[in-house]
Write a protein that holds these residues in place. Structure first.
Motif, PDB file in Angstrom:
ATOM      1  N   THR A  85      -5.786 -12.199 -39.104  1.00 11.65           N
ATOM      2  CA  THR A  85      -5.849 -11.771 -37.710  1.00 11.65           C
ATOM      3  C   THR A  85      -4.768 -10.745 -37.409  1.00 11.65           C
ATOM      4  OG1 THR A  85      -6.729 -13.925 -37.083  1.00 11.65           O
ATOM      5  CG2 THR A  85      -5.845 -12.571 -35.313  1.00 11.65           C
ATOM      6  N   GLY A  86      -3.574 -10.972 -37.926  1.00 12.89           N
ATOM      7  CA  GLY A  86      -2.483 -10.012 -37.734  1.00 12.89           C
ATOM      8  C   GLY A  86      -2.792  -8.659 -38.348  1.00 12.89           C
ATOM      9  N   VAL A  87      -3.325  -8.666 -39.551  1.00 12.63           N
ATOM     10  CA  VAL A  87      -3.694  -7.406 -40.217  1.00 12.63           C
ATOM     11  C   VAL A  87      -4.768  -6.685 -39.413  1.00 12.63           C
ATOM     12  CG1 VAL A  87      -4.815  -6.455 -42.271  1.00 12.63           C
ATOM     13  CG2 VAL A  87      -2.993  -8.138 -42.514  1.00 12.63           C
ATOM     14  N   LEU A  88      -5.740  -7.436 -38.921  1.00 13.03           N
ATOM     15  CA  LEU A  88      -6.807  -6.842 -38.116  1.00 13.03           C
ATOM     16  C   LEU A  88      -6.248  -6.201 -36.846  1.00 13.03           C
ATOM     17  CD1 LEU A  88      -9.890  -6.457 -37.708  1.00 13.03           C
ATOM     18  CD2 LEU A  88      -9.827  -8.609 -36.440  1.00 13.03           C
ATOM     19  N   LEU A  89      -5.342  -6.876 -36.172  1.00 10.14           N
ATOM     20  CA  LEU A  89      -4.768  -6.338 -34.936  1.00 10.14           C
ATOM     21  C   LEU A  89      -3.904  -5.107 -35.198  1.00 10.14           C
ATOM     22  CD1 LEU A  89      -3.878  -9.620 -33.060  1.00 10.14           C
ATOM     23  CD2 LEU A  89      -5.713  -8.014 -32.524  1.00 10.14           C
ATOM     24  N   GLY A  98      -4.744  -1.467 -33.702  1.00 12.55           N
ATOM     25  CA  GLY A  98      -3.754  -0.726 -32.933  1.00 12.55           C
ATOM     26  C   GLY A  98      -3.494   0.664 -33.495  1.00 12.55           C
ATOM     27  N   LEU A  99      -3.364   0.750 -34.812  1.00 11.14           N
ATOM     28  CA  LEU A  99      -3.139   2.059 -35.434  1.00 11.14           C
ATOM     29  C   LEU A  99      -4.356   2.967 -35.292  1.00 11.14           C
ATOM     30  CD1 LEU A  99      -1.219   0.971 -38.649  1.00 11.14           C
ATOM     31  CD2 LEU A  99      -0.276   2.079 -36.605  1.00 11.14           C
TER      32      LEU A  99
END
Length: 68
Positions: free
Chosen positions: A8-12, A16-17
């Motif tokens: 989930t963190g990688v996806l967010l 964002g980028l």
């Protein structure tokens, strides 16, 4: 649980980028197009949604039983 949080963190971070690089307008055209398609033919996309729900349910059952 840690793997889910990491994913989930990688996806967010990626989202964002991508929003920074391309802008939110460019990223949100796909959800808009999907909503218009569902409004145009709700029966077909209802079946697709039901299929997705069943696939997720099967994945959860496998994971719960320790087979996945």
């Amino acid at each position: 649980m840690a793997r889910l949080l990491w994913t989930t963190g990688v996806l967010l971070v990626t989202l964002g980028l991508a929003a920074r690089a391309f802008g939110w307008d460019a990223l949100l055209w796909l959800p808009e197009a999907a909503m218009r398609a569902v409004e145009a033919d709700p029966a077909t996309y209802g079946l697709v949604a039901l299929g997705l729900v069943l696939m997720v349910l099967a994945w959860l059952i496998r994971r719960w039983r320790g087979q996945g």
